[in-house]
Design an enzyme around this catalytic site. Structure first.
Site, PDB file in Angstrom:
ATOM      1  CD  GLU A 167      84.950  13.186   9.791  1.00 14.58           C
ATOM      2  OE1 GLU A 167      84.681  12.364  10.768  1.00 14.58           O
ATOM      3  OE2 GLU A 167      84.875  14.110   9.062  1.00 14.58           O
ATOM      4  CD  GLU A 173      83.536  12.247   2.109  1.00 12.35           C
ATOM      5  OE1 GLU A 173      82.000  12.328   1.866  1.00 12.35           O
ATOM      6  OE2 GLU A 173      84.904  11.255   2.658  1.00 12.35           O
ATOM      7  N   GLY A 217      82.036   6.655   9.051  1.00 10.50           N
ATOM      8  CA  GLY A 217      81.333   7.076   7.653  1.00 10.50           C
ATOM      9  C   GLY A 217      81.715   5.477   7.708  1.00 10.50           C
ATOM     10  N   GLY A 218      82.060   4.533   6.498  1.00 11.44           N
ATOM     11  CA  GLY A 218      81.373   3.228   6.963  1.00 11.44           C
ATOM     12  C   GLY A 218      80.962   2.014   7.367  1.00 11.44           C
ATOM     13  CB  SER A 261      89.755   4.181   9.304  1.00 10.11           C
ATOM     14  OG  SER A 261      89.832   5.182   8.163  1.00 10.11           O
ATOM     15  CG  ASN A 291      78.706  11.380   7.049  1.00  9.08           C
ATOM     16  OD1 ASN A 291      77.843  11.557   6.215  1.00  9.08           O
ATOM     17  ND2 ASN A 291      80.524  12.111   7.053  1.00  9.08           N
ATOM     18  CD1 TRP A 292      75.375   6.255   8.366  1.00 10.56           C
ATOM     19  CD2 TRP A 292      72.701   6.069   7.737  1.00 10.56           C
ATOM     20  NE1 TRP A 292      73.407   5.485   9.519  1.00 10.56           N
ATOM     21  CE2 TRP A 292      72.523   5.474   8.692  1.00 10.56           C
ATOM     22  CE3 TRP A 292      71.675   6.392   6.978  1.00 10.56           C
ATOM     23  CZ2 TRP A 292      71.626   4.859   9.584  1.00 10.56           C
ATOM     24  CZ3 TRP A 292      70.265   5.463   7.905  1.00 10.56           C
ATOM     25  CH2 TRP A 292      70.911   5.008   8.820  1.00 10.56           C
ATOM     26  CE  LYS A 293      81.736   9.364   5.065  1.00  7.18           C
ATOM     27  NZ  LYS A 293      83.139   9.493   4.031  1.00  7.18           N
ATOM     28  N   GLY A 295      88.463   6.852   5.521  1.00  5.01           N
ATOM     29  CA  GLY A 295      88.270   5.561   4.552  1.00  5.01           C
ATOM     30  C   GLY A 295      89.211   5.208   3.986  1.00  5.01           C
ATOM     31  CG  HIS A 312      82.160  15.421   5.988  1.00  2.00           C
ATOM     32  ND1 HIS A 312      83.241  14.214   4.609  1.00  2.00           N
ATOM     33  CD2 HIS A 312      82.759  13.917   6.883  1.00  2.00           C
ATOM     34  CE1 HIS A 312      83.719  13.705   5.334  1.00  2.00           C
ATOM     35  NE2 HIS A 312      83.539  13.175   5.758  1.00  2.00           N
TER      36      HIS A 312
HETATM   37  P1  PGA Z   1      85.379   6.653   7.416  1.00  2.00           P
HETATM   38  O1  PGA Z   1      84.759   8.336   7.529  1.00  2.00           O
HETATM   39  O2  PGA Z   1      84.682   6.123   8.865  1.00  2.00           O
HETATM   40  O3  PGA Z   1      84.819   5.930   6.287  1.00  2.00           O
HETATM   41  O4  PGA Z   1      86.944   6.329   7.680  1.00  2.00           O
HETATM   42  C1  PGA Z   1      84.641   9.488   7.832  1.00  2.00           C
HETATM   43  C2  PGA Z   1      83.812  10.418   7.743  1.00  2.00           C
HETATM   44  O5  PGA Z   1      84.147  10.692   6.899  1.00  2.00           O
HETATM   45  O6  PGA Z   1      82.880  11.358   8.743  1.00  2.00           O
END
Ligand code: PGA
Length: 255
Positions: A171, A101, A238-239, A217, A10-12, A177, A99
Site C-alpha cells: 500500500e 496508519e 479502505g473507503g 484507492s 479494512n473498515w478503519k 485515501g 498498516h
Molecule cells: P483506501 O485505503 O482504499 O481508502 O485508499 C486502503 C487502506 O488503507 O487499506
C-alpha cells in the site's frame, strides 16, 4: 496450484457494530456464490467483530473475518490491548498488521510488526502484513529497497510453511485515501519484488504461494486493472469497503 484471489475490506475507525452487521449482510447478499470463488474478508473495528461474526455464522456466509491490529502477548496487564485468543474466540481468521496508519499514529515499527505476525500465526490466523512507501521515498527512487527492508524485517524468522500462508499488502502511503494510484505495471513491479524477497528468505515454494495484495484507492472501477497483473493477488480496500455495492464490485472484479 494457482493462488486464490483475496479482497479484504479494512473498515478503519468507521461503523458501529449495528452498522457493521448490516454491511456484512448486504455484502453477502450482493455476492452470493461469488464468495466460493474469491476469498473475501471484512475487518471491522474491534467493537464490531462479534456482531459481524454472528451474521457470518447464522447466515452461513463464506467470508473471512479480520481484526485491524492486535497485541503479541496472549494476556496480561496491557491496558487497551487485544490478544489473539480474544480474536479467535470470535472466529477471526485474519489480522491486518502494520498498516501505515498504525505506523504513523500508534508507533508501530518493523520490529513490533514482526512480533505480531508471529503471534497471529501462532494462534492459527492469517496475517495481512502491510508495507508501503511515502511519496518522498518514491521520488527518491528508493521504493524497492525500502519495501524490501520492510518485508525482510516484518516477515523475519517464520517457517517456510507460514511464509507461504502469509498475505502481504503493498500500500503506497501516497495512494491511501487520495484517489491516486500507481500504474498497475508499477504496482506489479513492487509486488514481484516482494515475492522475490520472500523467495530469497524462504525458498521458491513460499514465493509461489505468498499472496501479495495491492491497496490504495482501489474501487470497483479500477480493481480489474490491478487484478490482471501477474503478481497481484487481490486488494486491501479502505473507503470503498464501506459500501456493500462497491465492495462487492471489487470482489467480482477478482473473479
Ligand atoms: P483506501 O485505503 O482504499 O481508502 O485508499 C486502503 C487502506 O488503507 O487499506
Amino acid at each position: 496450484m494457482g493462488r486464490r484471489m483475496m479482497v479484504a475490506g479494512n473498515w478503519k475507525m468507521f461503523t458501529t457494530s449495528g452498522e457493521g452487521a448490516l454491511l456484512v449482510q448486504d455484502i453477502a447478499e450482493g455476492l452470493g456464490d461469488v464468495l466460493e470463488e474469491v476469498e473475501a474478508v471484512v475487518c471491522p473495528p474491534f467493537t464490531g467483530i462479534k456482531a459481524a461474526s454472528t451474521v457470518i455464522e447464522l447466515d452461513h456466509v463464506t467470508m473471512g473475518l479480520g481484526a485491524q491490529d492486535m497485541f503479541w502477548e496472549s494476556e496480561g496487564a496491557y491496558t487497551g490491548a487485544i490478544s489473539a485468543r480474544m480474536l479467535t474466540e470470535l472466529r477471526c481468521t485474519h489480522v491486518i498488521i502494520g498498516h501505515s496508519e498504525r505506523r504513523e499514529f500508534f508507533g508501530e515499527t518493523d520490529e513490533t510488526v514482526n512480533k505480531k505476525v508471529h503471534a497471529v500465526f501462532a494462534a492459527g490466523m492469517t496475517p495481512i502484513m502491510c508495507c508501503g512507501e511515502t511519496l518522498a521515498t518514491r521520488d527518491a527512487l528508493e521504493t524497492d529497497s525500502f519495501i524490501r527492508a520492510q518485508v525482510l524485517a516484518g516477515a523475519a524468522g517464520l517457517s517456510a510453511d507460514d511464509a507461504a500462508r502469509l498475505v502481504i499488502a503493498y500500500e503506497p502511503i501516497w495512494a491511501i485515501g487520495t484517489g491516486r494510484t500507481p500504474t498497475p505495471e508499477s504496482a506489479n513491479d513492487v509486488a514481484r519484488s516482494i515475492r522475490a524477497t520472500v523467495g530469497a528468505m524462504y525458498g521458491p515454494p513460499a514465493a509461489m504461494q505468498v499472496r501479495v495484495l495491492y491497496g490504495g484507492s482501489v474501487k470497483a472501477e479500477n480493481a480489474k486493472m490491478f487484478f490482471t497483473e501477474p503478481d497481484i493477488d487481490g486488494a486491501l480496500v479502505g473507503g470503498a469497503a464501506l459500501k456493500a455495492d462497491s465492495f462487492a464490485g471489487i470482489v467480482r472484479a477478482a473473479l
